[in-house]
Design an enzyme around this catalytic site. Sequence first.
Site, mmCIF file in Angstrom:
data_model
loop_
_atom_site.group_PDB
_atom_site.id
_atom_site.type_symbol
_atom_site.label_atom_id
_atom_site.label_comp_id
_atom_site.label_asym_id
_atom_site.label_seq_id
_atom_site.Cartn_x
_atom_site.Cartn_y
_atom_site.Cartn_z
ATOM 1 N N SER A 1 0.996 8.158 -1.841
ATOM 2 C CA SER A 1 -0.155 8.915 -2.321
ATOM 3 C C SER A 1 0.290 10.182 -3.067
ATOM 4 C CB SER A 1 -1.074 9.240 -1.147
ATOM 5 O OG SER A 1 -2.271 9.830 -1.591
ATOM 6 N N TYR A 2 -0.098 11.366 -2.599
ATOM 7 C CA TYR A 2 0.273 12.613 -3.287
ATOM 8 C C TYR A 2 1.788 12.837 -3.252
ATOM 9 C CZ TYR A 2 -0.586 17.261 -5.207
ATOM 10 O OH TYR A 2 -0.630 18.361 -6.040
#
Length: 291
Positions: free
Chosen positions: A247-248
Site C-alpha cells: 500500500s503506502y
Amino acid sequence: MKKDEPPLEFPDTLEGFEYSFNEKGQLRHAKTGEPFVFNYREDLHRWNQKRYEALGEIITKHVYGLLEKECHLKKVTLPVDATENEPKSFIFMSEDALTNPDKLLVLIHGNGVVRAGQWARRLIINEDLDSGTQIPYIKKAIEEGYGVIVLNPNENYIEVEKTKAQVQLSSDSSDEPAEKRERKDKIQKETKKRCDFYEKYRNPQKEKETMQMYIRDNGSPEEHAIYVWDHFISQSAAENVFFVAHSYGGLAFVELMIQREAEVKNKVTAVALTDSVHNVWHQEAGKTIRE
C-alpha cells in the site's frame, strides 16, 4: 433519544477485554468463544469505535511482543542518537540484519493505524494473526537464511496532553477583527447552550486536547524509509536486498528511490509491491527510475 454514553475508559490488556488469541491465531472471547463484536453497546457508535481503538492499541503491543519472542527480532530505537527526553520511534531487526553477507528482507506496511509487524489491524481482529501480520513473512525469511528489517513508518509522533495555558493560547491567538471575533463568540455561546441542553440526555464526553511532537527525521513514512536506509540498510553487508512494500509502503519505496537512486539500484535486487499506491508520475520519478 440516544442513551447516556458510558465512560471512555477501557481495559489495557487482552484479558481485561476478555479476549485472547487461540491456537489458530484467531481472536476469541474467553467465555463465549465468539469472534470480536464491534457493536458491543447498541446505538453508541462513538463508544464502540473508542473501544475498538483501545483494543487495537493492545493488539499492536501484542504483535510487538510476538516479533521479539516468536521471531527473535530486536527493537532498535530511532533516531540512533536520540536524547533521553526527545520523542522516539523504533524498528525491529534480526540479529544478523546488518552482518548477513547474502540476503536481507525489508518489510514496509501501509498507512493508517498499523504499526511494525502488521499488514492490517482489521484482519488481525476479524480473521487471524497470519492474515493480518507480517509474522509468516518473517518466519519464512529467517528459515531461508535472510536477515530481516521491519520498518515502522507510521510511528511519526507522540501525543501529549495540552496544558491549560496552551489550550487558552490557541483559543486567543486569532488575528480576526474584534467585531468578527465577538460575533463568532456569540454564536459559539449559543451553540454551547444548545449542546449543554442536549447533553442532559445524551451526555457525550469531552476528550482531552492533545498536541503532536514529531520524531526527528522520522516525521513521515517517506522520511522514515530514507532514515532507515541511510542508517541501517545501506550499511548492511548483504549482497542482495529485497523489499516487500504494501500500500503506502510502495509510495515510500518509490520516494526512497528518487532520493537515493544510485544506492538503491546498486543494493536492491527485487521489490514486491503489494496493492501499492505509488505513482511515478505524481512523485516525479525520473526516466531511469520508471524503467
